[in-house]
Design a protein around this motif. Structure first.
Motif, PDB file in Angstrom:
ATOM      1  N   GLU A  73       0.846  -1.215   0.000  1.00  0.00           N
ATOM      2  CA  GLU A  73       0.000   0.000   0.000  1.00  0.00           C
ATOM      3  C   GLU A  73       0.875   1.257   0.000  1.00  0.00           C
ATOM      4  O   GLU A  73       0.588   2.232  -0.686  1.00  0.00           O
ATOM      5  N   GLU A  74       1.945   1.178   0.785  1.00  0.00           N
ATOM      6  CA  GLU A  74       2.883   2.299   0.862  1.00  0.00           C
ATOM      7  C   GLU A  74       3.515   2.541  -0.516  1.00  0.00           C
ATOM      8  O   GLU A  74       3.706   3.686  -0.931  1.00  0.00           O
ATOM      9  N   GLY A  75       3.802   1.454  -1.208  1.00  0.00           N
ATOM     10  CA  GLY A  75       4.366   1.535  -2.551  1.00  0.00           C
ATOM     11  C   GLY A  75       3.411   2.197  -3.528  1.00  0.00           C
ATOM     12  O   GLY A  75       3.825   2.974  -4.396  1.00  0.00           O
ATOM     13  N   GLU A  76       2.127   1.880  -3.358  1.00  0.00           N
ATOM     14  CA  GLU A  76       1.124   2.476  -4.256  1.00  0.00           C
ATOM     15  C   GLU A  76       1.038   3.984  -4.037  1.00  0.00           C
ATOM     16  O   GLU A  76       0.914   4.755  -4.984  1.00  0.00           O
ATOM     17  N   GLU A  77       1.110   4.381  -2.759  1.00  0.00           N
ATOM     18  CA  GLU A  77       1.096   5.824  -2.442  1.00  0.00           C
ATOM     19  C   GLU A  77       2.320   6.514  -3.044  1.00  0.00           C
ATOM     20  O   GLU A  77       2.234   7.589  -3.619  1.00  0.00           O
ATOM     21  N   TYR A  78       3.465   5.839  -2.895  1.00  0.00           N
ATOM     22  CA  TYR A  78       4.722   6.379  -3.421  1.00  0.00           C
ATOM     23  C   TYR A  78       4.657   6.481  -4.950  1.00  0.00           C
ATOM     24  O   TYR A  78       5.114   7.457  -5.536  1.00  0.00           O
ATOM     25  N   LEU A  79       4.040   5.484  -5.575  1.00  0.00           N
ATOM     26  CA  LEU A  79       3.887   5.491  -7.035  1.00  0.00           C
ATOM     27  C   LEU A  79       3.046   6.689  -7.481  1.00  0.00           C
ATOM     28  O   LEU A  79       3.400   7.387  -8.444  1.00  0.00           O
ATOM     29  N   LYS A  80       1.962   6.944  -6.750  1.00  0.00           N
ATOM     30  CA  LYS A  80       1.108   8.102  -7.089  1.00  0.00           C
ATOM     31  C   LYS A  80       1.918   9.395  -7.044  1.00  0.00           C
ATOM     32  O   LYS A  80       1.811  10.248  -7.915  1.00  0.00           O
ATOM     33  N   LYS A  81       2.754   9.479  -5.999  1.00  0.00           N
ATOM     34  CA  LYS A  81       3.581  10.675  -5.818  1.00  0.00           C
ATOM     35  C   LYS A  81       4.577  10.812  -6.980  1.00  0.00           C
ATOM     36  O   LYS A  81       4.760  11.902  -7.536  1.00  0.00           O
ATOM     37  N   LEU A  82       5.195   9.692  -7.348  1.00  0.00           N
ATOM     38  CA  LEU A  82       6.179   9.714  -8.445  1.00  0.00           C
ATOM     39  C   LEU A  82       5.528  10.122  -9.765  1.00  0.00           C
ATOM     40  O   LEU A  82       6.086  10.917 -10.525  1.00  0.00           O
ATOM     41  N   ILE A  83       4.322   9.581 -10.020  1.00  0.00           N
ATOM     42  CA  ILE A  83       3.634   9.901 -11.273  1.00  0.00           C
ATOM     43  C   ILE A  83       3.254  11.388 -11.307  1.00  0.00           C
ATOM     44  O   ILE A  83       3.406  12.054 -12.324  1.00  0.00           O
TER      45      ILE A  83
END
Lengths: 148, 119
Positions: free
Chosen positions: B85-95
């Protein structure tokens, strides 16, 4: 020319030598990489070493990638270690200087216990002259003072 | 084809972004990840497997992805990576960051009418 086992072993060995870090991480990496290389060779039976290097990276590329991802952290921990060591050295020097200064001021009124493992000072009363004392070294190396 | 090695300043954030994006769809093992990246980019990008693993290990260390070992054959194991889940949040931030940088660059390009740089 098809890639040989010997070339691959040398490739893994060189990578392992070049990567800085935990040995468990290295082992894991080589294991996963060799698995992928085998997959690649199965799919491309005529692949040679240059194909392997192109697909998986040269030893330098891989080493650089580890440095980029892990180098920063190691660098930080090295700095912390150096700081800790410098602080330790300064603290030791300061303690030694303090002990030396203390011993200088009190030595004339004390008999230093020469042979003991732990240095000890026997403070004498100011009116006792060291010339009035007999100093005897005991079997265990201690120096004991008796009044003459 | 652009080879994404760590020395490219295209670079770690973008590699992380693409790896996380692929893992968002389903869990994959290393070889699948690099193959999938080449296929999805229609041959425009390729990541060297050897340089991809340190990025994956670091994402694992940071809790952005997890790894799961599965037996593949008698003696071999395969490591599957799965986004958290943390990775998904981080992915959103990166995008979001990527889109913002991309938009900024395009704004600069569009401010100058020089057709010689158009494809």
């Amino acid at each position: 020319m098809r890639v040989t086992n010997c070339e691959l072993k040398s490739y893994y060995r060189d990578i392992s030598r070049m990567i800085a870090g935990k040995s468990s991480l290295k082992r894991r990496f080589i294991k996963e990489l060799s698995f992928d290389v085998d997959n690649f060779i199965n799919e491309n039976p005529d692949a040679d070493m240059s194909d392997i290097l192109k697909k998986f990276g040269t030893v330098c590329d891989i080493s650089r990638s580890f440095m980029t991802n892990y180098g920063g952290m190691e660098y930080c921990s090295i700095i912390k270690m150096v700081r800790f060591a410098i602080t330790g050295i300064f603290a030791t020097v300061a303690i030694c200087l303090a002990v030396f200064a203390l011993s200088k001021t009190t030595l004339k009124n004390a008999v230093y216990n020469v042979g003991s493992d732990i240095p000890q000072y026997y403070f004498l009363q100011e009116d006792v002259d060291l010339d009035d004392l007999t100093l005897i070294r005991t079997e265990d190396g201690r120096v004991v003072a008796y009044e003459k | 084809m652009l080879f994404l090695t760590s020395k490219d300043n295209f670079k770690r954030g973008n590699i992380e972004m693409m790896l996380l994006f692929l893992l968002k769809e389903k869990e994959l093992y290393g070889y699948e990840l690099s193959q999938s990246l080449t296929e999805r980019s229609r041959g425009l990008f390729s990541i060297q497997d050897g340089t991809m693993y340190p990025t994956l290990y670091r994402l694992v260390d940071r809790g952005m992805i997890t790894d799961r070992i599965e037996k593949a054959g008698k003696r071999r194991t395969r490591v599957y990576y799965h986004i958290t889940e943390e990775g998904e949040e981080y992915l959103k931030k990166l995008i979001k960051e990527y889109n913002s940088v991309n938009e900024g660059i395009m704004n600069v390009f569009n401010s100058i009418n020089d057709e010689s740089y158009d494809n």
